[in-house]
Design an enzyme around this catalytic site. Structure first.
Site, PDB file in Angstrom:
ATOM      1  N   GLU A   1       0.866  -1.192   0.000  1.00 57.41           N
ATOM      2  CA  GLU A   1       0.000   0.000   0.000  1.00 57.41           C
ATOM      3  C   GLU A   1       0.896   1.234   0.000  1.00 57.41           C
ATOM      4  O   GLU A   1       2.043   1.168   0.415  1.00 57.41           O
ATOM      5  CB  GLU A   1      -0.825   0.070   1.300  1.00 57.41           C
ATOM      6  CG  GLU A   1      -1.904  -0.973   1.430  1.00 57.41           C
ATOM      7  CD  GLU A   1      -2.510  -0.979   2.837  1.00 57.41           C
ATOM      8  OE1 GLU A   1      -2.025  -0.224   3.715  1.00 57.41           O
ATOM      9  OE2 GLU A   1      -3.457  -1.732   3.046  1.00 57.41           O
TER      10      GLU A   1
ATOM     11  N   LYS B   1       2.268   4.620   1.541  1.00 60.93           N
ATOM     12  CA  LYS B   1       2.396   5.148   2.900  1.00 60.93           C
ATOM     13  C   LYS B   1       2.129   6.642   2.806  1.00 60.93           C
ATOM     14  O   LYS B   1       2.906   7.381   2.224  1.00 60.93           O
ATOM     15  CB  LYS B   1       3.810   4.878   3.427  1.00 60.93           C
ATOM     16  CG  LYS B   1       4.012   5.306   4.852  1.00 60.93           C
ATOM     17  CD  LYS B   1       5.375   4.855   5.361  1.00 60.93           C
ATOM     18  CE  LYS B   1       5.681   5.303   6.765  1.00 60.93           C
ATOM     19  NZ  LYS B   1       4.768   6.161   7.433  1.00 60.93           N
TER      20      LYS B   1
ATOM     21  N   ARG C   1      -1.587   8.433  11.531  1.00 62.33           N
ATOM     22  CA  ARG C   1      -2.375   7.214  11.695  1.00 62.33           C
ATOM     23  C   ARG C   1      -3.459   7.477  12.716  1.00 62.33           C
ATOM     24  O   ARG C   1      -3.197   8.035  13.782  1.00 62.33           O
ATOM     25  CB  ARG C   1      -1.495   6.092  12.240  1.00 62.33           C
ATOM     26  CG  ARG C   1      -0.867   5.131  11.255  1.00 62.33           C
ATOM     27  CD  ARG C   1      -1.794   4.209  10.530  1.00 62.33           C
ATOM     28  NE  ARG C   1      -2.287   3.030  11.240  1.00 62.33           N
ATOM     29  CZ  ARG C   1      -1.551   2.012  11.640  1.00 62.33           C
ATOM     30  NH1 ARG C   1      -0.247   2.025  11.481  1.00 62.33           N
ATOM     31  NH2 ARG C   1      -2.111   0.959  12.221  1.00 62.33           N
TER      32      ARG C   1
ATOM     33  N   ARG D   1      -2.563   7.461  17.282  1.00 65.10           N
ATOM     34  CA  ARG D   1      -1.864   6.183  17.375  1.00 65.10           C
ATOM     35  C   ARG D   1      -1.669   5.729  18.815  1.00 65.10           C
ATOM     36  O   ARG D   1      -1.602   4.547  19.113  1.00 65.10           O
ATOM     37  CB  ARG D   1      -0.483   6.357  16.716  1.00 65.10           C
ATOM     38  CG  ARG D   1       0.150   5.133  16.185  1.00 65.10           C
ATOM     39  CD  ARG D   1       1.289   5.566  15.293  1.00 65.10           C
ATOM     40  NE  ARG D   1       2.269   6.312  16.060  1.00 65.10           N
ATOM     41  CZ  ARG D   1       3.453   5.818  16.413  1.00 65.10           C
ATOM     42  NH1 ARG D   1       3.802   4.610  16.060  1.00 65.10           N
ATOM     43  NH2 ARG D   1       4.309   6.541  17.105  1.00 65.10           N
TER      44      ARG D   1
ATOM     45  N   GLU E   1      -5.617   6.810   7.704  1.00 65.21           N
ATOM     46  CA  GLU E   1      -4.694   7.936   7.761  1.00 65.21           C
ATOM     47  C   GLU E   1      -5.517   9.219   7.720  1.00 65.21           C
ATOM     48  O   GLU E   1      -6.397   9.374   6.873  1.00 65.21           O
ATOM     49  CB  GLU E   1      -3.746   7.889   6.551  1.00 65.21           C
ATOM     50  CG  GLU E   1      -2.553   8.815   6.642  1.00 65.21           C
ATOM     51  CD  GLU E   1      -1.363   8.181   7.389  1.00 65.21           C
ATOM     52  OE1 GLU E   1      -1.419   6.972   7.723  1.00 65.21           O
ATOM     53  OE2 GLU E   1      -0.388   8.906   7.632  1.00 65.21           O
TER      54      GLU E   1
ATOM     55  N   LYS F   1       7.386  -0.947   6.988  1.00 67.50           N
ATOM     56  CA  LYS F   1       7.305   0.318   6.263  1.00 67.50           C
ATOM     57  C   LYS F   1       8.600   0.512   5.483  1.00 67.50           C
ATOM     58  O   LYS F   1       9.685   0.227   5.983  1.00 67.50           O
ATOM     59  CB  LYS F   1       7.023   1.494   7.194  1.00 67.50           C
ATOM     60  CG  LYS F   1       7.940   1.649   8.376  1.00 67.50           C
ATOM     61  CD  LYS F   1       7.467   2.798   9.260  1.00 67.50           C
ATOM     62  CE  LYS F   1       8.230   2.795  10.578  1.00 67.50           C
ATOM     63  NZ  LYS F   1       7.652   3.647  11.589  1.00 67.50           N
TER      64      LYS F   1
END
Ligand code: ZN
Ligand code: ZN
Lengths: 350, 532
Positions: free
Chosen positions: B225, B227, B232, B247, B273, B395
């Site tokens: 996906e 970023k 978040r 988060r 996000e 990530k």
């Protein structure tokens, strides 16, 4: 004479201001031709105590207590003044028709208030002083006077020092609670260092205390003067000590050494600092102090106010420190007060 | 009150995180209910009521302390609560026992409004300096003693041997003084039940991908996906109520009312996000910052910085907990759920298709140009696991930018680093002419600060360099001769009004120390500006 704009408008300057006033070199007694704690070399200097901002080198003649003279010689060398004249507490000398007397100020070993009597007026110059008990010096002696020249290092009502014994016990407790760490206590080299050692000993701390080299000579001077400091050890530069030798130990050093490379030799050091400034959290945090001990050799706010009241002085002259608040407070109390513009005194007390 | 006050004192003067945790854990275990619960409240979400201290305190003080002395003291101390705690007159015949924390809280919670100044004055009379400080910090909201809400919860977990994720999960279903929370932690009560309330579920986080990871990965096991460069968030909606959580489980709903109304009436928990999206375009992170950390939001901000949620994952659909399902399965459920009735201001984060890692690498190299922060790799079979589990999500941040900067100032670190100059401010040359012969510090302008990226050995060398090349000192800061080049890696450059250079780096760290490079060959401000 330079005065603060804050002095009450009704007060006429005290006539003593005509023969005792500030000059660029320091507080000058014209009638006697001498300076008190001058910041520059002068012919005749009368010195209240051995702290570096009061006792400097290079004067022609110095009048001071034997302890102050000894400290000056240790710090600056035997020939740091042309001539020394020792004077004991309670003694007086006469000079050009005025008299100069010395009485204990309770600040550090040998510290004195200076009593100058001239033309029927008695002026007491306190130097630095405190009223709280101190096992390493004679207690402050109150002398009634017409003009009192006071220090003002902690002259804000937020400054109230803690009982020194209580603070020493906090340090001892912290050392015992964290046997893996070295406690690093920052102290000024003259007075505070020896007072803290004496306080710790009185509270039953009998471990060897390790001293940074810069603290050794003056501490030995206290020992020679008859103060029992218990077991002391000097940390040699380039010594072969191992880190773990210092776990659970107390090390005393000048404040500047705490954040210096020097402190890297200790395992996980916990820093303590004993000073009146530790009353303010920001001051302690700024220095990264974990254990702030509020112990000072200067009068706190209540001591300043009480002392001034007790001297019965008609007029108060305020030297180094936060004069604004003290002059304002004395105004509220109906005591005429003015700030003396004197330069060269160190905020930190040593 | 004494225990609370000395806890605050100890925390304020302790620098090490582990030692703070130990102090807190010890306090939570050894203090009784409900005192420990009120302390926990003070360190996290605050007391459930607030007092107008700003108005009350000056009035109270004016009758006891001369205003000029107060002013001088406040100026010197710099903090009102501390100043008052020091100036408050000590009562001569004070009872030896200080009031308990819970008695104090109960008193203020139930007091009639016009009785509060009197109550405050009486309470201050009964406390010592550190008690008064603690009281005023407690009543004033955040005590700011260097403890975040997260650290307090971590200490709680440590104290009772519980998982921090478990505590975060029940956190929003308990209220001060948290009697049911402590009962559960003690093993004497049931796990607090959120019932009909929207609560936070600890999030699943990713590891940065390392070179060695690739060898153990098979492209067919992974979904990729984009970023996105926002923050978040988790959306929890139930029974006509919703919360937007950061988060770390902080409730940030109030700053984003448009998101709140988009989810009202839904029953779900989503991971996504938070972004600012204008005309379909994602705005820079700076724009999102305009909306963060606000208690209220103006209609102008709503218009100029419109919020948007890009969805990644579905944790609960209705009352059904999907977290045990494989990622691929949850993704299908998310798409179906969204297709049915998409909430306004939302879309689903697009998946990136790729045949093999070479192709993926190609895509990754294009992320910077596309204004995307990088890629996320997720194992298709992974359940949603709280925390940062190994071997599930990675990530892959876009490659950092680097610039050659000149070391200008160094500051002592804290804690273990307090005897080292370990925080470095570096700058670039203001214009090209400075690459000529004459070089002075005046021509450098600071662009950032870094305190990581070097080894312990390099730290020793940097420290030595600073000490040997000091030109000036300001408290704990030293200015150094501008002659050491630092290759600084960073994620992006932003406009900044706080810096003299007008720019600021995001996430800078020292990539290399260029002992070999002459300072006049370092980069210029003009080069930095091209990266904006
Ligand atoms: Zn002194
Ligand atoms: Zn002094």
């Amino acid at each position: 004479m330079q005065t603060s704009s804050r002095s009450p408008p009704f007060a006429k300057p005290h006539p003593a201001g005509r023969w005792l006033y500030p000059r660029p070199e320091g507080l000058f007694c014209e009638a006697g031709g001498f300076y008190i704690d001058p910041s520059k070399p002068v012919d005749k200097a009368v010195i209240t105590h051995g702290h570096a901002d009061h006792a400097r080198r290079g004067h022609g003649a110095v009048l001071a207590t034997p302890e102050t003279i000894a400290v000056m010689k240790i710090r600056y060398g035997e020939n740091c003044a042309g001539a020394f004249q020792p004077i004991h507490y309670g003694e007086t000398v006469s000079l050009n028709g005025l008299s100069i007397g010395f009485v204990p100020a309770g600040h550090i070993l040998g510290s004195a208030q200076i009593i100058v009597e001239h033309a029927g007026t008695r002026v007491v110059i306190s130097g630095d002083y405190k009223r709280a008990a101190d096992p390493t010096c004679e207690p402050f002696e109150l002398v009634p006077c017409d003009v009192f020249v006071t220090e003002a290092t902690f002259a804000l009502p937020v400054f109230r020092h803690e009982p020194a014994d209580k603070e020493a016990c906090r340090l001892i407790k912290a050392i015992r609670q964290q046997p893996d760490r070295t406690h690093l206590l920052g102290v000024y080299g003259l007075g505070k260092c020896q007072r803290m050692i004496a306080l710790l000993r009185r509270s039953g701390f009998d471990q060897t205390i390790h001293l940074h080299g810069a603290l050794v000579q003056l501490t030995e001077f206290y020992q020679h003067s008859g103060f029992d400091m218990g077991s002391l050890r000097t940390i040699e530069t380039g010594g072969t000590d191992r880190r773990q030798d210092y776990a659970g130990e107390l090390v005393m050093c000048p404040p500047s050494a705490i954040a210096d490379r020097w402190s890297r030799r200790f395992p996980d050091p916990a820093t303590a600092f004993s000073s009146g400034w530790m009353r303010i959290r920001g001051r302690a945090r700024q220095r990264g102090v974990e254990l702030p001990l509020i112990v000072s050799d200067h009068a706190d706010w209540p001591e300043l106010i009480t002392t001034i009241e007790e001297t019965g002085a008609e007029e108060v002259w305020v030297t180094h420190g936060r004069e604004d608040a003290l002059v304002h407070q004395l105004g509220l109390m109906g005591i005429s007060a003015r700030a003396l513009a004197l330069v060269g005194f160190d905020d930190e007390g040593d | 009150m004494q225990r609370f006050a000395s806890l605050l004192d100890n925390l304020a003067f302790t620098q090490s995180r582990n030692r703070k945790l130990a102090l807190l854990a010890d306090y939570f275990v050894s203090t009784l209910d409900p005192d420990r619960g009120w302390t926990l409240a003070a360190l996290t979400d605050g007391l459930p009521f607030s007092l107008p201290l700003r108005r009350i305190l000056p009035e109270l003080l004016s009758s006891t302390v001369d205003p000029e002395l107060y002013r001088l003291s406040r100026d010197y101390v710099g903090d009102t609560a501390e100043t008052v705690s020091l100036l408050w007159p000590e009562q001569a015949n004070k009872a030896a026992e200080q009031p308990t924390l819970s008695a104090v809280v109960a008193g203020f919670e139930t007091a009639a409004k016009d009785h509060i100044p009197q109550l405050l004055s009486n309470t201050l009379d009964r406390l010592d300096i550190s008690g008064r400080f603690a009281l005023l910090k407690l009543l004033g909201g955040a005590p700011r003693v260097g403890v975040s809400a997260r650290l307090a919860k971590t200490a709680l977990a440590q104290a009772f041997n519980q998982d921090i994720g478990q505590i975060e999960e029940v956190w929003h279903s308990v209220d001060p003084p948290y009697l049911d929370l402590f009962a559960w932690l003690n093993g004497t009560g049931a796990r607090p039940d959120p019932g009909g309330r929207p609560v936070f579920r600890p999030m699943m986080l990713a590891h940065p991908i390392e070179d060695s990871d690739w060898l153990q990965l098979d492209p067919s096991d992974l979904a990729a996906e984009w970023k996105w460069d926002g923050i978040r968030v988790q959306i929890a909606a139930i029974a006509g109520d919703m919360r937007l959580f950061s988060r770390t489980g902080d409730d940030i709903s109030r700053a984003f009312p448009e998101i709140a109304s988009a989810f009202i009436g839904r029953h779900c928990v989503l991971d996504g996000e938070l972004l600012i999206v204008r005309d379909g375009q994602i705005a820079p992170f700076n724009d999102l910052q305009q909306r963060l950390n606000r208690k209220t939001v103006s209609s102008r901000q709503l218009r100029d910085f419109p919020a948007h949620i890009r969805l990644y994952d579905l944790l609960f659909e209705g009352g059904e907990d999907l977290r045990e399902f494989p990622f691929q399965e949850r993704r299908k459920r998310l798409e179906a759920w969204h297709a049915k009735t998409p909430p306004p201001l939302t879309d689903i984060s697009e998946q990136v298709t790729f045949a093999d890692f070479d192709a993926l690498s190609q895509i990754w190299s294009g992320t910077r140009a596309g204004g995307i922060e990088g890629l996320m790799l997720k194992r298709k079979s992974s359940p949603y696991i709280a925390g940062r589990p190994k071997g599930h999500w990675w990530k892959w941040k876009r490659a950092p930018l680097t610039l050659d900067c000149v070391l200008m100032y160094a500051q002592r670190g804290s804690g273990k680093r307090s005897s080292y100059y370990s925080d470095y401010t570096f700058g670039v040359w203001i214009d090209n002419s400075s690459t000529a012969v004459e070089i002075s510090e005046a021509q450098l302008v600071p662009v950032g600060k870094a305190y990581s990226g070097f080894t312990d050995e390099e730290l020793l060398k940097l420290d030595r360099f600073v000490r040997n090349n000091t030109t000036d000192r300001f408290g704990p800061v030293r200015a150094v001769e501008p002659k050491l080049v630092l290759e600084v890696a960073f994620d992006a450059v932003q406009l900044s009004s706080r810096h003299k250079s007008g720019v600021a780096m995001r996430f800078p760290r020292i990539a290399r120390i260029r002992w070999d490079k002459p300072a006049n060959e370092a980069d210029t401000l003009a080069t930095v500006r091209t990266l904006l």
